[in-house]
Design an enzyme around this catalytic site. Sequence first.
Site, short mmCIF file in Angstrom:
data_model
loop_
_atom_site.label_atom_id
_atom_site.label_comp_id
_atom_site.label_asym_id
_atom_site.label_seq_id
_atom_site.Cartn_x
_atom_site.Cartn_y
_atom_site.Cartn_z
N GLY A 248 -53.82 71.96 -41.01
CA GLY A 248 -53.74 71.98 -39.56
C GLY A 248 -53.31 73.27 -38.91
O GLY A 248 -53.35 73.39 -37.68
N GLU A 290 -52.55 71.54 -47.21
CA GLU A 290 -54.02 71.44 -47.30
C GLU A 290 -54.70 72.29 -46.21
O GLU A 290 -55.36 71.75 -45.32
CB GLU A 290 -54.43 69.98 -47.14
N PRO A 291 -54.56 73.61 -46.26
CA PRO A 291 -55.17 74.43 -45.23
C PRO A 291 -56.69 74.49 -45.36
O PRO A 291 -57.21 74.64 -46.46
CB PRO A 291 -54.58 75.83 -45.51
N GLY A 292 -57.36 74.34 -44.25
CA GLY A 292 -58.81 74.53 -44.25
C GLY A 292 -59.12 75.72 -43.35
O GLY A 292 -59.37 76.83 -43.79
N ARG A 293 -59.02 75.46 -42.04
CA ARG A 293 -59.33 76.48 -41.03
C ARG A 293 -58.59 77.80 -41.26
O ARG A 293 -59.19 78.87 -41.11
CB ARG A 293 -58.94 75.91 -39.66
N TYR A 334 -64.64 69.93 -28.61
CA TYR A 334 -63.20 70.16 -28.40
C TYR A 334 -62.91 71.19 -27.32
O TYR A 334 -61.80 71.74 -27.28
CB TYR A 334 -62.54 70.67 -29.71
N CYS A 362 -81.48 71.69 -26.01
CA CYS A 362 -81.75 70.97 -24.77
C CYS A 362 -80.52 70.20 -24.31
O CYS A 362 -80.52 68.96 -24.29
CB CYS A 362 -82.94 70.04 -24.98
N GLU A 363 -79.47 70.92 -24.03
CA GLU A 363 -78.22 70.34 -23.55
C GLU A 363 -77.57 71.37 -22.64
O GLU A 363 -77.35 72.51 -23.07
CB GLU A 363 -77.25 70.13 -24.73
N TYR A 392 -65.55 74.55 -39.94
CA TYR A 392 -66.18 73.49 -39.15
C TYR A 392 -67.37 73.99 -38.33
O TYR A 392 -67.67 73.48 -37.26
CB TYR A 392 -65.14 72.79 -38.24
N1 LLP Z 1 -56.05 67.58 -44.72
C1 LLP Z 1 -56.61 66.52 -44.13
C2 LLP Z 1 -56.25 65.18 -44.61
C3 LLP Z 1 -57.52 66.68 -43.07
O1 LLP Z 1 -58.04 65.60 -42.49
C4 LLP Z 1 -57.84 67.97 -42.65
C5 LLP Z 1 -58.79 68.19 -41.54
C6 LLP Z 1 -57.26 69.08 -43.30
C7 LLP Z 1 -56.36 68.83 -44.33
C8 LLP Z 1 -57.57 70.50 -42.92
O2 LLP Z 1 -57.20 70.78 -41.63
P1 LLP Z 1 -57.27 72.30 -41.08
O3 LLP Z 1 -56.24 73.10 -41.86
O4 LLP Z 1 -58.63 72.79 -41.35
O5 LLP Z 1 -56.96 72.19 -39.65
N2 LLP Z 1 -63.75 69.47 -36.87
C9 LLP Z 1 -62.48 69.82 -36.26
C10 LLP Z 1 -61.36 69.76 -37.26
C11 LLP Z 1 -61.25 68.44 -37.97
C12 LLP Z 1 -60.19 68.46 -39.03
C13 LLP Z 1 -60.36 67.29 -39.94
N3 LLP Z 1 -59.35 67.22 -40.95
C14 LLP Z 1 -62.58 71.21 -35.61
O6 LLP Z 1 -63.65 71.83 -35.68
O7 LLP Z 1 -61.62 71.66 -34.99
#
Ligand code: LLP
Length: 435
Positions: A248, A290-293, A334, A362-363, A392
């Site tokens: 997050g 659990e970093p993604g972004r 968002y 087309c939006e 994402y």
């Molecule tokens: N762990 C869990 C259980 C999650 O559901 C998520 C993201 C993450 C880790 C990674 O979160 P991050 O570090 O990437 O924020 N599509 C949306 C974001 C949806 C996130 C879903 N879960 C966007 O584009 O902002």
Amino acid sequence: MKRRDHLWPATTVPTPRGLQIGGVPLRDLADEFGTPAFILDEEDFRIRCRTWRTAFTDHDVFYAAKSFLCHQVARWIKEEGLGLDVCSAAELRIAQRAEVPGESLIFHGNNKSAAELEEAVAYGVSLIVIDSYDEIARLSAVAQRQGVRQQVLIRVTPGVEAHTHSSITTGTDDQKFGFSLAVGSAHRAIAQVLQTPGLELVGLHSHLGSQILRPDVFETAAERLVDLMADTARTHGALLHRLDLGGGLGIAYLPGETPLNVGDLAPLVVARVRKACEQAGLSMPRLAVEPGRAISGPTTVTLYTVGTIKRQPGLRTWVSVDGGLSDNMRPSLYDATYTASVAGRAVGGGSVESYAICGRHCEAGDVLVPSVILPADLAVGDLLAIPASGAYHRSMANNYNGQPRPPVVSVRNGTARTLVRGETLEDVLRLDVES
Ligand code: LLP
């Protein structure tokens, strides 16, 4: 040469021919791979992995595959010593094909199918995060059939507001994720899992949401989960030794934004957990994040070509590019904000103008950047790059209006390599049944 500000991938530099990333001019990448294209800075990706690894030494860092995953990325994750958070059969398969060992995997999802659970247990996925009462029974059956005792976490909704967009807020009650702390469901789930054959409850999990910009929410959640661990020890005599605080952490999308960095966040969170555990008489759990972004987001730019420029008196000048909603859903979903730069030639010094950058779909809401200052001589055929496009974007790309999804190309040390092939029109049409 000096890199641009932190919005751009680490190896981005301006040159007389425009922007260059990983030693490769974006102009050359557009010529070779076409546009739109996602250009990913491998060096930046690896540095970010190492930064997280170092910040959470002695704990687990699971990269969130949903932000962006492909075979090579799974290999980099493994090479850099991170684990992988997967949430579907496809993500699990990519991890398997890249030989990420089961012990480095955590499996998420609020509705994992029996088949997915079978596959995860058979592969030896180290942790499965339980997110419903149905799943307790479903996973127990799978584990018993395979003769294993599966280690699990329980996903808890700790009632912590993350102060982010409501569609990506997941730590508050009355939503689809997690067992609520406030109404006692988390306590009931813990009691149930502890009595369920085939399952070994080793810890708790919470994920508060995404694009979070404040550290205190992670600390509050950690404290509430430690309280629940203490309650579990008192009530059931069960000592939980893993605590997963989810992902997050937010990133910058616009110039001037200065999000929290993991080097600052990690010590705060670790200290808060340690203190809460001392007060509760518990030993320090092994943490997970659990970093993604925060890893994938800043590593990538989307490269577009300007197709039309519409000037009308008193109205914004609309610049249409050759992608849009199909490669970036985030503004529509968002209200996400972005910036853009001219990428294929040197700019600076000349007069400027304000533009709105939109996609080709087309939006009316297919607007990538509602307002940005760019050179007044912006012309059809110019290349535009949008930074912070790594998380994402490709993973949520779609074929709206029959648009082929763009390739992902990594760059490093002057070399480009296709990570994900761009779709062709044939790819888009292949599922359409003619007879
Ligand atoms: N762990 C869990 C259980 C999650 O559901 C998520 C993201 C993450 C880790 C990674 O979160 P991050 O570090 O990437 O924020 N599509 C949306 C974001 C949806 C996130 C879903 N879960 C966007 O584009 O902002």
